[in-house]
Design an enzyme around this catalytic site. Sequence first.
Site, PDB file in Angstrom:
ATOM      1  N   ARG A 162       0.927  -1.081   0.004  1.00  0.00           N
ATOM      2  CA  ARG A 162       0.070  -0.007  -0.051  1.00  0.00           C
ATOM      3  C   ARG A 162       0.850   1.308  -0.143  1.00  0.00           C
ATOM      4  O   ARG A 162       2.211   1.187   0.233  1.00  0.00           O
ATOM      5  CB  ARG A 162      -0.839  -0.009   1.272  1.00  0.00           C
ATOM      6  CG  ARG A 162      -2.037  -1.181   1.488  1.00  0.00           C
ATOM      7  CD  ARG A 162      -2.716  -0.982   2.705  1.00  0.00           C
ATOM      8  NE  ARG A 162      -3.903  -2.263   2.749  1.00  0.00           N
ATOM      9  CZ  ARG A 162      -3.228  -3.118   3.557  1.00  0.00           C
ATOM     10  NH1 ARG A 162      -2.119  -3.192   4.121  1.00  0.00           N
ATOM     11  NH2 ARG A 162      -4.262  -4.397   3.482  1.00  0.00           N
ATOM     12  N   LYS A 188      -1.663  -1.991   7.684  1.00  0.00           N
ATOM     13  CA  LYS A 188      -2.956  -1.442   8.578  1.00  0.00           C
ATOM     14  C   LYS A 188      -3.281  -2.208   9.815  1.00  0.00           C
ATOM     15  O   LYS A 188      -2.976  -3.512   9.935  1.00  0.00           O
ATOM     16  CB  LYS A 188      -4.136  -1.392   7.461  1.00  0.00           C
ATOM     17  CG  LYS A 188      -4.135  -0.443   6.499  1.00  0.00           C
ATOM     18  CD  LYS A 188      -4.884  -0.894   5.561  1.00  0.00           C
ATOM     19  CE  LYS A 188      -6.510  -0.627   5.997  1.00  0.00           C
ATOM     20  NZ  LYS A 188      -7.431  -0.638   4.913  1.00  0.00           N
ATOM     21  N   HIS A 262      -1.974   2.554  -6.394  1.00  0.00           N
ATOM     22  CA  HIS A 262      -2.764   1.030  -5.882  1.00  0.00           C
ATOM     23  C   HIS A 262      -2.843   0.235  -7.188  1.00  0.00           C
ATOM     24  O   HIS A 262      -2.958  -0.897  -6.683  1.00  0.00           O
ATOM     25  CB  HIS A 262      -4.249   1.549  -5.344  1.00  0.00           C
ATOM     26  CG  HIS A 262      -4.476   0.637  -4.230  1.00  0.00           C
ATOM     27  ND1 HIS A 262      -4.126   0.625  -3.009  1.00  0.00           N
ATOM     28  CD2 HIS A 262      -5.513  -0.191  -4.289  1.00  0.00           C
ATOM     29  CE1 HIS A 262      -4.397  -0.429  -2.230  1.00  0.00           C
ATOM     30  NE2 HIS A 262      -5.361  -0.970  -3.135  1.00  0.00           N
ATOM     31  N   ARG A 265      -0.530  -2.576  -6.936  1.00  0.00           N
ATOM     32  CA  ARG A 265      -1.008  -3.647  -5.962  1.00  0.00           C
ATOM     33  C   ARG A 265      -1.856  -4.574  -6.522  1.00  0.00           C
ATOM     34  O   ARG A 265      -1.648  -5.842  -6.427  1.00  0.00           O
ATOM     35  CB  ARG A 265      -1.560  -3.104  -4.679  1.00  0.00           C
ATOM     36  CG  ARG A 265      -2.019  -3.831  -3.566  1.00  0.00           C
ATOM     37  CD  ARG A 265      -2.440  -2.923  -2.499  1.00  0.00           C
ATOM     38  NE  ARG A 265      -3.008  -3.822  -1.393  1.00  0.00           N
ATOM     39  CZ  ARG A 265      -2.568  -4.290  -0.460  1.00  0.00           C
ATOM     40  NH1 ARG A 265      -1.418  -4.509  -0.374  1.00  0.00           N
ATOM     41  NH2 ARG A 265      -3.367  -4.951   0.521  1.00  0.00           N
TER      42      ARG A 265
END
Length: 335
Positions: A162, A188, A262, A265
């Site tokens: 991320r 996270k 993103h 990813r």
Amino acid sequence: MSEHLLLAPLLESYFRRRLTKQRNATPATVASYRDALRMLILFAAARLRKRPAALVLEDLDRDLVLAFLDELEEKRNNTVATRNARLAAIRSFFHHVAAADPASFGVAQRVLTIPTKRAHIEVTHHLTDAEVDTVIAAPDQRTPRGRRDRAFLLFLARTGARVSEAIGVNADDLQLGRPHSQVLLHGKGRRDRVIPVPQDLARALAALLRERGITNHEPRPIFIGAHNERLTRFGATHIVRRAAAKAVATRPDLAEKPISPHIFRHSLAMKLLQSGVDLLTIQAWLGHAQVATTHRYAAADVEMMRNGLEKAGIKGDYGTRFRPTDAVLQLLNSI
């Protein structure tokens, strides 16, 4: 009215005790929940024509919260996912209210019955290997900025990190001297994970550290901005957009794709899936809390097969459980 129904003491105890001490929430979570409740309070104050400090808990009833959520979507153009995230913060606060003040249980219970809204999950956009390589090669390697940009793009593409994880990496999170290099990503919700670093990325990172005079054991950021501070999310987005704009000259079709940090990813996840890596491994690699989040890549892969068959003139309602045995045989025989 009981003094316990005053809003200020409940908000203070929520942030000072429940989130920080009892839940050990991360600073990012605290900031997100703070912003959501601040927006709700400002909305309530404007709607009821009260000063924010004069609001009481009963002002934040179910109808007002629903009106606030509607405004997020209709006037602020927030997505359903953002709306649900704001609701999660509000529900967390009212869980605290119900436990902290039994007199306010009825108010809290009515708010807690507000359901989350189902969101339409679109097909995940991603880049092919050739497109990823084109974007990575776009920065000018003759300049320090270009070398940093390439290393950052390579980091996103090879690790699937991320943006917050990539810009948060320090030199002491790297292990480049081992036979198999690796990096520690701080994910996270305090979910850290170790990701392998391929040779091209390891070489780029080692060169970047040498250029900046940093050793692997220093707790200093790898990626920095123009003023030698840690790269920000805005700076990371700017790096990607600048490289994508330059890459369009080589591959004009990239102009039609929504390229953001993103998307690297998603691209790595699709590459792993198409290489035969199972969803649980991809889940662990990307740091998803639930495999359901990872499952969308499998759905996207099915969509790719369906689109390919339809372009070849083979149409049909295959659904999400598409098993293209006969259709694939027809396609192979037609080649």
